[in-house]
Design a protein around this motif. Structure first.
Motif, PDB file in Angstrom:
ATOM      1  N   ARG A  63     -40.593 -37.662 -15.165  1.00  0.00           N
ATOM      2  CA  ARG A  63     -39.167 -37.359 -15.260  1.00  0.00           C
ATOM      3  C   ARG A  63     -38.633 -37.871 -16.599  1.00  0.00           C
ATOM      4  N   SER A  68     -32.352 -35.898 -18.557  1.00  0.00           N
ATOM      5  CA  SER A  68     -32.020 -35.683 -17.148  1.00  0.00           C
ATOM      6  C   SER A  68     -30.511 -35.694 -16.972  1.00  0.00           C
ATOM      7  N   MET A  72     -30.031 -37.683 -11.753  1.00  0.00           N
ATOM      8  CA  MET A  72     -31.427 -38.088 -11.897  1.00  0.00           C
ATOM      9  C   MET A  72     -31.533 -39.437 -12.585  1.00  0.00           C
TER      10      MET A  72
END
Length: 248
Positions: A63, A68, A72
């Motif tokens: 991630r 993001s 997130m």
């Protein structure tokens, strides 16, 4: 696992980090070493989101933190546990209140659940029965343990420790190292330690990065350090040994 790719940061035109890349593996003690002013703490702050890098990427299990959305990023932050240099405890709060602080701020747990979880973490770091004591009433080593308990109270996937042995005597420093290693192994955490303490590196360092003047000059495990052909790192290790010998 945490991956950093080409992290760069400058302040007032001065480059502090010059394209740092590396991989910090899950269930291992990852250590970044280097002398004062080499960019270690800035790198840590870039990784945990306290400072935004000018370039590069930070990936938490794939991630991309800086690419993001807010939701997130918040989810990733909740998976972090941070032990700040000196412990960074709240002087006006008891030991138990310090440990449960992240639970108060970030969860909807009941009072009973938060109390139980904080007590469990204190027991895990060997501080059962210290709930009502104030930070001013405990030793430096105990403050670090309280800091570790607070760092793990949210069941983090990633544990960050900034100079965890700073200001501690050698015996207490060893105990803190052992505790961090035990917790990393027990919970399969991705642990990243920023330090200049070669004792920690040689005892618990499984993946080591050496920074010098904003560059990563070496990476490997602690068994390979003695065979380094990097003059800057050899000089750092030698100076560290001289300081340890002088302190003994």
């Amino acid at each position: 696992m945490i991956e950093i790719k080409d992290i760069a940061k400058a302040f007032n035109g001065k480059e502090v980090l010059k394209g740092i890349s590396g991989t910090f593996k899950q269930g291992e003690i990852n250590i970044v070493i280097g002398g004062s002013g080499t960019g270690k703490s800035v790198l840590l702050k870039c990784i945990i989101g306290l400072i935004k890098p000018d370039a590069g990427r930070v990936l938490y299990d794939g991630r991309d933190f800086y690419h993001s959305d807010a939701e997130m990023k918040q989810a990733i932050r909740r998976e972090m546990g941070v032990l700040f240099q000196g412990g960074a405890l709240f002087d006006s709060q008891t030991v138990l209140q310090n440990v449960r602080f992240p639970l108060d701020m970030l969860t909807n747990m009941s009072e009973a659940e938060k109390h139980e979880r904080a007590e469990f973490c204190l027991e895990r770091v060997g501080l059962a029965g210290t709930n009502d004591r104030m930070p001013s009433e405990i030793s430096g080593g105990m403050k670090k343990r309280v800091g570790i308990a607070r760092a793990i109270v949210m069941n983090p996937k990633y544990l960050f420790c900034d100079e965890p042995n700073s200001g501690l005597d050698p015996l207490t420093a060893v105990k803190i190292d052992e505790l961090i290693k035990e917790i990393t192994d027990e919970y399969e955490i991705t642990t990243l330690i920023i330090t200049h303490d070669m004792n920690s590196v040689m005892e618990i360092g499984q993946n080591v990065l050496f920074l010098h003047q904003g560059l990563k000059l070496w990476e490997g495990d602690n068994t390979s350090i003695a065979h380094s052909e990097v003059p800057e790192m050899n000089e750092f290790i030698f100076a560290n040994k001289l300081l340890r010998d002088a302190a003994q």
